[in-house]
Design a protein around this motif. Structure first.
Motif, mmCIF file in Angstrom:
data_model
loop_
_atom_site.group_PDB
_atom_site.id
_atom_site.type_symbol
_atom_site.label_atom_id
_atom_site.label_comp_id
_atom_site.label_asym_id
_atom_site.label_seq_id
_atom_site.Cartn_x
_atom_site.Cartn_y
_atom_site.Cartn_z
ATOM 1 N N ASP A 161 0.814 -1.222 0.000
ATOM 2 C CA ASP A 161 0.000 0.000 0.000
ATOM 3 C C ASP A 161 0.844 1.268 0.000
ATOM 4 N N LYS A 243 -10.562 -7.553 -8.713
ATOM 5 C CA LYS A 243 -9.268 -6.873 -8.657
ATOM 6 C C LYS A 243 -8.804 -6.437 -10.042
ATOM 7 N N SER A 344 -11.980 -5.253 1.642
ATOM 8 C CA SER A 344 -10.915 -4.267 1.455
ATOM 9 C C SER A 344 -10.042 -4.265 2.710
ATOM 10 N N PRO A 418 -7.724 -4.439 -2.690
ATOM 11 C CA PRO A 418 -7.160 -3.088 -2.595
ATOM 12 C C PRO A 418 -8.127 -2.080 -1.973
ATOM 13 N N GLN A 423 -5.003 3.425 -2.454
ATOM 14 C CA GLN A 423 -4.265 3.213 -3.693
ATOM 15 C C GLN A 423 -4.693 4.110 -4.853
#
Length: 462
Positions: A161, A243, A344, A418, A423
Motif C-alpha cells: 500500500d 481486482k 478491502s 485493494p 491506492q
C-alpha cells in the motif's frame, strides 16, 4: 501507465482546497485539534537501525495515535512502545504532534501544500504521487534491508500500500480489514434472525422488521466522510467488481471505468439500503465514535467498521452488550460474482521519512520506526486486539481476549482486496467521499456519482 499530473499543479490545487475548507465550504470537519508533546530523552543505542556509535539525534513526528488512557488498538500499542523507546534512548529527542484521526488528512494536505512537513509522518498511498514527484519523502527499502532481519520482520504484502511506481515509501504498522460487521445477536434473534443476514437481499428484507422493533438496523457515523466509503462501500463494491477491474481503474489505461454498469449497480444497491432506512437519519452529522455509542447504548442493532472496532469493543463496550455481540463478514449479493470473503484491507497508512532528514537524526528516526512497528510491538498489538504488519512470535494465547480470537478466526477467511482510498489518487477520493454523502440522502443519483468519479480520475491523469 498514465502519469499523475505534475506535483506542482496538484499542490496548487491542494492549497486552493485548503483555503476553501478554512472558509467552511469544502468539508464537514472541524479545525484540526493539535496536541503537541515535546519529549526530550537521551540514551545509548539498543536497536540495530543505528549503524554506528550511540543512538542520538532529534526529529519531529506527526501521528493520529492518541495517548488517551481509553485509546485502543494501534494507538495503545504505539505509545507502549514509544514510551519504552524513549526510556531506553534518552539521547534521542522526539517532538510529537498529535492530530485527531478525522482531522489528520486535512492537516496533512495543508502541510503538503506549504511544503512544511514534519520529519516523520503518517500517510496513505493516495498522497504518494504528490510526495514522491515533489521529492518530499525518501524511499525506505534500501535502509530497511541494510539492517539484518528488519525487512524479514514484516508479513508478506506489508509494503504494497505504500509503494509508488515500484518503490516503497512508507513503513507499515498494521495489516487489517477495513470492514467487519458487528451485531447484537439477541436483537437480531428477537427480530426473527439467528444471525446477521448473509445476503444483501435478506438484509433489505430485514430492515423494516428491525426498525419496527425499535432499533436502527445499522448505525452509521459519516460526518468525517470516510466511514461510508472506507468501511462499508469499498468492500460492498467488491461484490460487483474484481481486482482486475480495480487494476484497470488504477492504471488509467481505459480498461475499466467508474461508469461501468457493474460499478453503477453497486452504487445503486448501496443507495437502496439508505433509502430503505438501514441507517440512522443523521448519518452524515455524527462521527464514528458516536456511531459506536449508538450500538453500545442499545439504540442500534449493528454497525460496520474496520478491524479497529474490535479492540474498542474489548475495552469499552458495556458487558451486557458485549455478551451478545458477534462478528461476521459483509453480506454477499445474489447474482453477483464477488465472494463474501472479499474484504478491502491491507496496511493502509504508513510512516514516511522527510527527504530533508539526514545524519544522526535520520538514524534515530529509523531506529524509532523499527521499534514501533516490529519485534515486541507485534505481540503488544495482539494483546490490544489488533493486527500489526509485523511477524509475531511466542504469543501467549492466554493474554488474548476471547472476542479478539473470534475476530482472528474470521479474518483468516478473508481475501484482502485493494483499499480505494489508499491506492487511488487523493483528488478522486475527495470527490468520492463528498459524493457518497449526497448519494446516501438521495441528493445525487448513482449515475451522477459514477460520472463525477470518472471525470475526477481522468482529470488527475495526463
Amino acid at each position: 501507465m498514465r502519469k499523475v499530473k505534475k506535483w506542482t499543479t496538484i499542490l496548487a490545487a491542494a492549497a486552493m482546497t485548503m483555503g476553501m475548507m478554512a472558509c467552511g465550504t469544502g468539508t464537514t470537519s472541524e479545525e484540526p485539534k493539535q496536541q503537541e508533546t515535546d519529549q526530550t530523552e537521551e540514551a545509548s543505542v539498543t536497536e540495530d537501525a543505528a549503524t554506528e556509535g550511540d543512538l542520538k539525534g532529534e526529529f519531529s513526528i506527526m501521528v493520529f495515535h492518541s495517548d488517551d488512557p481509553s485509546a485502543t488498538d494501534a494507538s495503545a500499542a504505539y505509545w507502549i512502545m514509544a514510551n519504552k523507546f524513549m526510556e531506553e534512548n534518552p539521547d534521542v529527542i522526539i517532538n510529537t504532534e498529535y492530530v485527531a484521526h478525522d482531522d489528520y488528512e486535512t492537516k496533512l494536505k495543508t502541510l503538503i501544500a506549504g511544503d512544511s512537513l514534519p520529519d516523520v509522518f503518517l500517510t496513505k498511498g493516495d498522497n504518494l504521487p504528490t510526495l514522491v514527484e515533489g521529492e518530499m519523502i525518501l524511499p525506505v527499502l534500501d535502509d530497511i534491508k541494510s539492517v539484518p532481519g528488519w525487512y524479514e520482520s514484516y508479513v508478506p504484502g506489508a509494503f504494497d500500500d505504500g509503494t509508488y511506481e515500484g518503490e516503497a515509501y512508507t513503513i507499515p504498522f498494521q495489516m487489517q480489514a477495513n470492514t467487519v460487521v458487528v451485531y447484537n445477536e439477541k436483537v437480531w434473534a428477537d427480530c426473527g434472525y439467528d444471525e446477521f443476514p448473509a445476503t444483501y437481499q435478506e438484509l433489505l428484507e430485514a430492515v423494516p422488521k428491525v426498525k419496527e422493533a425499535g432499533y436502527v438496523p445499522i448505525a452509521l457515523g459519516n460526518s468525517g466522510q470516510w466511514v461510508a466509503e472506507g468501511a462499508l462501500f469499498n468492500t460492498f463494491a467488491y461484490r460487483y467488481v474484481d481486482k482486475a477491474w480495480f487494476d484497470g481503474i488504477k492504471s488509467g489505461d481505459g480498461s475499466a471505468k467508474f461508469t461501468d454498469p457493474q460499478f453503477v449497480q453497486a452504487l445503486t444497491d448501496f443507495q437502496a439500503l439508505a433509502t430503505a432506512g438501514a441507517f440512522n437519519d443523521d448519518m452524515n452529522s455524527i462521527d464514528d465514535s458516536e456511531m459506536t455509542a449508538m450500538y453500545y447504548n442499545g439504540t442500534a442493532a449493528s454497525f460496520i467498521n474496520g478491524a479497529w472496532a474490535v479492540s474498542d469493543i474489548i475495552k469499552n463496550c458495556p458487558e451486557d452488550i458485549k455478551a451478545n455481540t458477534r462478528l461476521c463478514l459483509m453480506p454477499s449479493v445474489d447474482g453477483q460474482s464477488g465472494a463474501r470473503e472479499n474484504v478491502s484491507g491491507g496496511a493502509g497508512w504508513g510512516y514516511c521519512l522527510n527527504s530533508k532528514l539526514e545524519g544522526d537524526n535520520k538514524k534515530a528516526a529509523e531506529a524509532f520506526l523499527k521499534y514501533v512497528t516490529t519485534g515486541e510491538y507485534a505481540n503488544v498489538c495482539l494483546e490490544q486486539g489488533y493486527f500489526s504488519a509485523a511477524v509475531s512470535s511466542d504469543v501467549d494465547d492466554s493474554k488474548l481476549d476471547p472476542f479478539f480470537k473470534e475476530y482472528k478466526e474470521i479474518e483468516e477467511t478473508m481475501n484482502f482486496m485493494p483499499i480505494f482510498n489508499v491506492q487511488l489518487p487523493s483528488e478522486l477520493i475527495s470527490e468520492e467521499w463528498a459524493d457518497m454523502q449526497e448519494l446516501l440522502i438521495n441528493k445525487m443519483t448513482p449515475d451522477e456519482m459514477a460520472e463525477r468519479m470518472q471525470q475526477a480520475i481522468e482529470d488527475t491523469y495526463e
